[in-house]
Design a protein around this motif. Structure first.
Motif, short mmCIF file in Angstrom:
data_model
loop_
_atom_site.label_atom_id
_atom_site.label_comp_id
_atom_site.label_asym_id
_atom_site.label_seq_id
_atom_site.Cartn_x
_atom_site.Cartn_y
_atom_site.Cartn_z
N ALA A 116 2.25 -3.94 -4.05
CA ALA A 116 2.68 -4.39 -5.61
C ALA A 116 1.87 -2.97 -5.92
CB ALA A 116 3.26 -5.37 -5.41
N ASP A 117 0.49 -3.98 -4.97
CA ASP A 117 -1.05 -3.57 -5.71
C ASP A 117 -0.50 -1.63 -5.77
OD1 ASP A 117 -3.29 -3.01 -6.73
OD2 ASP A 117 -4.09 -2.58 -5.23
N PHE A 140 1.92 0.43 -5.98
CA PHE A 140 2.60 0.53 -7.10
C PHE A 140 2.03 0.36 -8.78
CE2 PHE A 140 6.04 -0.20 -9.72
CZ PHE A 140 7.42 1.26 -10.01
N GLU A 141 1.23 -0.44 -9.16
CA GLU A 141 0.73 -1.25 -10.39
C GLU A 141 -0.41 0.60 -10.09
OE1 GLU A 141 -1.57 -3.71 -13.04
OE2 GLU A 141 -1.33 -4.60 -10.57
N ARG A 142 -0.95 0.62 -9.67
CA ARG A 142 -1.66 1.55 -9.55
C ARG A 142 -1.40 2.90 -9.48
NH1 ARG A 142 -6.54 -0.29 -4.69
NH2 ARG A 142 -7.36 1.37 -5.75
N SER A 143 -0.13 3.43 -9.24
CA SER A 143 0.78 4.83 -9.08
C SER A 143 1.32 5.15 -10.77
CB SER A 143 2.11 4.78 -8.90
OG SER A 143 2.51 4.28 -9.52
N GLY A 144 0.59 4.48 -11.55
CA GLY A 144 0.90 4.62 -12.68
C GLY A 144 2.11 4.49 -13.51
N LEU A 145 3.13 4.35 -13.09
CA LEU A 145 4.61 4.71 -12.85
C LEU A 145 4.89 3.04 -13.94
CD1 LEU A 145 7.06 6.49 -12.94
CD2 LEU A 145 7.40 4.63 -10.76
N VAL A 197 4.13 3.96 -1.64
CA VAL A 197 5.13 2.77 -1.42
C VAL A 197 5.95 3.34 -1.11
CG1 VAL A 197 6.42 1.40 -3.10
CG2 VAL A 197 4.39 1.73 -3.78
N ALA A 198 6.79 4.16 -1.30
CA ALA A 198 7.87 4.88 -0.27
C ALA A 198 7.95 4.64 1.20
CB ALA A 198 8.38 6.15 -1.16
N PRO A 234 -6.26 0.88 -0.02
CA PRO A 234 -5.59 -0.26 -0.63
C PRO A 234 -6.61 -1.72 -0.94
CG PRO A 234 -4.23 -0.08 2.44
CD PRO A 234 -6.34 0.49 1.59
N ASP A 235 -6.28 -2.60 -1.54
CA ASP A 235 -7.12 -3.81 -2.37
C ASP A 235 -7.05 -4.15 -1.40
OD1 ASP A 235 -8.83 -4.74 -3.24
OD2 ASP A 235 -8.03 -5.51 -5.58
N TRP A 236 -7.47 -4.52 -0.07
CA TRP A 236 -7.68 -5.31 1.09
C TRP A 236 -7.91 -6.68 -0.17
CZ3 TRP A 236 -5.70 -3.49 4.59
CH2 TRP A 236 -5.52 -2.24 4.99
#
Length: 403
Positions: free
Chosen positions: A82-83, A85-90, A225-226, A270-272
């Motif tokens: 989820a992080d 995905f959020e950081r992808s900017g979409l 993510v994919a 990733p944001d561990w």
């Protein structure tokens, strides 16, 4: 041992659930205390599936550890997903395509519903929560959070790869078309709870109308993510098709997610730091699942549409995986009805499904049974309405399948 005719282990489980409802700021401590109390009681005065003492407990853990390990791997892995995905900017680009009024919130729930039909419902709920946080500037109504969970569970209820319970039915021999019938109910439910939830959210915080000035898009994060999602789907489908026994013996789906995370970590780190918080919520869910597995549920009422309807409400407080296993063993259900009931019913309480627990880790204010029931009342209304629409359209057609 019983209290007023009710087995004492059920009483202890009910007290645990009541404690979670009342002390929602201390849910982990309540769940672990309840688990310890139930285990000690059964060690001294009960049994575990007919086997007493430490031997029975070890046997139970030997059977349940695969489910628990898979859930742990998925919950922790999808927190990182989820992080990404959020950081992808979409999510910041969605205002270009979603309506500016309450219908924007509704269509976001539709997106979650569709995603959950081919993704795990945990991932769909967390992605939906991430998008909602951006689109509504972190001010998300609890009724809308309930709507996200309901959309993820409803979307998975008609797909054999969309939910653990429907995958269990597929493994047992239920045809995908029989499960697909659940969408006749799920779509009706989505329209009902989706409209009310979207209007609640619009009154609290309207959707972002324009792209923020710092909007960006990072395809690499979206590609990760994919990769993670495809790894989970591929493991599920491959072992279902070629070696079912592996899924029963090893947590391959959760492991596949972490293999994908490790393989892509050098590409984008990733944001561990998210893992400690996600671990607390995960341990809470696993404690409740293990409590439910210790309950002496040896049989369900005779299969009927009334029983299936009731199982939806039961699944809001009782893990739907053992309920599904019992129903498959018993046979005689219309599997589309059962898939909808046990898949969607858990949405009525925040800890009634793994998707709800995962989303509540992102939004701690949702960890209140009273607030969830008050704000998310439309989920129960949608559940009942969808069930009876399915009954009216297709009728009850039980199948003699047994395990």
């Amino acid at each position: 041992m019983a209290l007023a005719g009710i087995p004492l282990d059920f009483v202890l489980f009910a007290l645990t659930l009541a404690g979670v409802a009342l002390f929602h700021h201390h849910t982990l401590a309540v769940a672990l205390t309840g688990l310890a109390a139930i285990a000690l009681f059964k060690l001294g005065f009960g049994d575990f599936g007919g086997v007493t003492g430490v031997r029975g407990l070890v046997q139970l853990l030997g059977h349940e550890w695969v489910i628990l390990a898979n859930l742990l791997g998925l919950l922790l892995g999808f927190a990182l997903l989820a992080d990404h995905f959020e950081r992808s900017g979409l999510p910041t680009l969605l205002p270009r395509y979603l309506p500016d009024d309450w219908k924007g919130g509704f269509f976001l729930l539709v997106i979650v519903f569709v995603m959950s039909s081919f993704l795990d419902n945990i991932a769909a709920a967390m992605i939906g929560g991430t998008m909602a946080g951006v689109l509504f500037r972190k001010r998300v109504h609890i009724g809308y959070l309930a709507g996200i969970v309901a959309a993820s569970n409803a979307g998975g209820s008609g797909s054999v790869v969309g939910d653990t319970t429907t995958t269990m039915m597929w493994i047992a021999g239920v045809k995908p078309g029989q499960v697909f019938e659940a969408y006749a109910a799920a779509v009706v439910a989505l329209v009902i709870f989706g409209v009310f939830a979207a209007r609640q959210q619009h009154r609290l915080q309207p959707i972002m109308r324009d792209d923020p000035v710092d909007a960006f898009f990072e395809p690499a994060r979206l590609a990760i993510v994919a990769v993670i999602l495809l790894a989970a789907i591929a493991a599920n489908v491959f072992f279902n098709l070629y070696d079912v026994q592996v899924l029963d013996r090893w947590p391959v789906i959760g492991a596949a997610v972490w293999v994908a995370i490790a393989a892509t970590a050098a590409w984008r780190k990733p944001d561990w730091s998210l893992l400690p918080g996600a671990l607390r919520g995960s341990v809470f869910l696993l404690a409740l699942v293990l409590c439910a597995a210790m309950m002496p549920v040896k049989a369900l009422p005779d299969p009927s549409w009334q029983t299936a309807l009731g199982l939806g409400f039961v699944s809001a407080v009782f893990d739907n995986i053992p309920l599904t296993a019992l129903a498959l063993h018993q046979g005689g259900y219309d599997w589309g009805f059962l898939a909808y009931a046990v898949g969607f019913g858990g949405s009525m309480i925040w800890f009634g499904s793994s998707a709800g627990v995962a989303l509540s880790n992102m939004y701690p204010e949702a960890k209140s049974v009273g607030a969830w029931l008050k704000a998310g009342w439309h989920v129960a209304v949608g559940y009942v309405a969808g069930f009876f629409v399915l009954l009216a359209l297709l009728g009850w057609h039980p199948d003699s399948l047994t395990r």
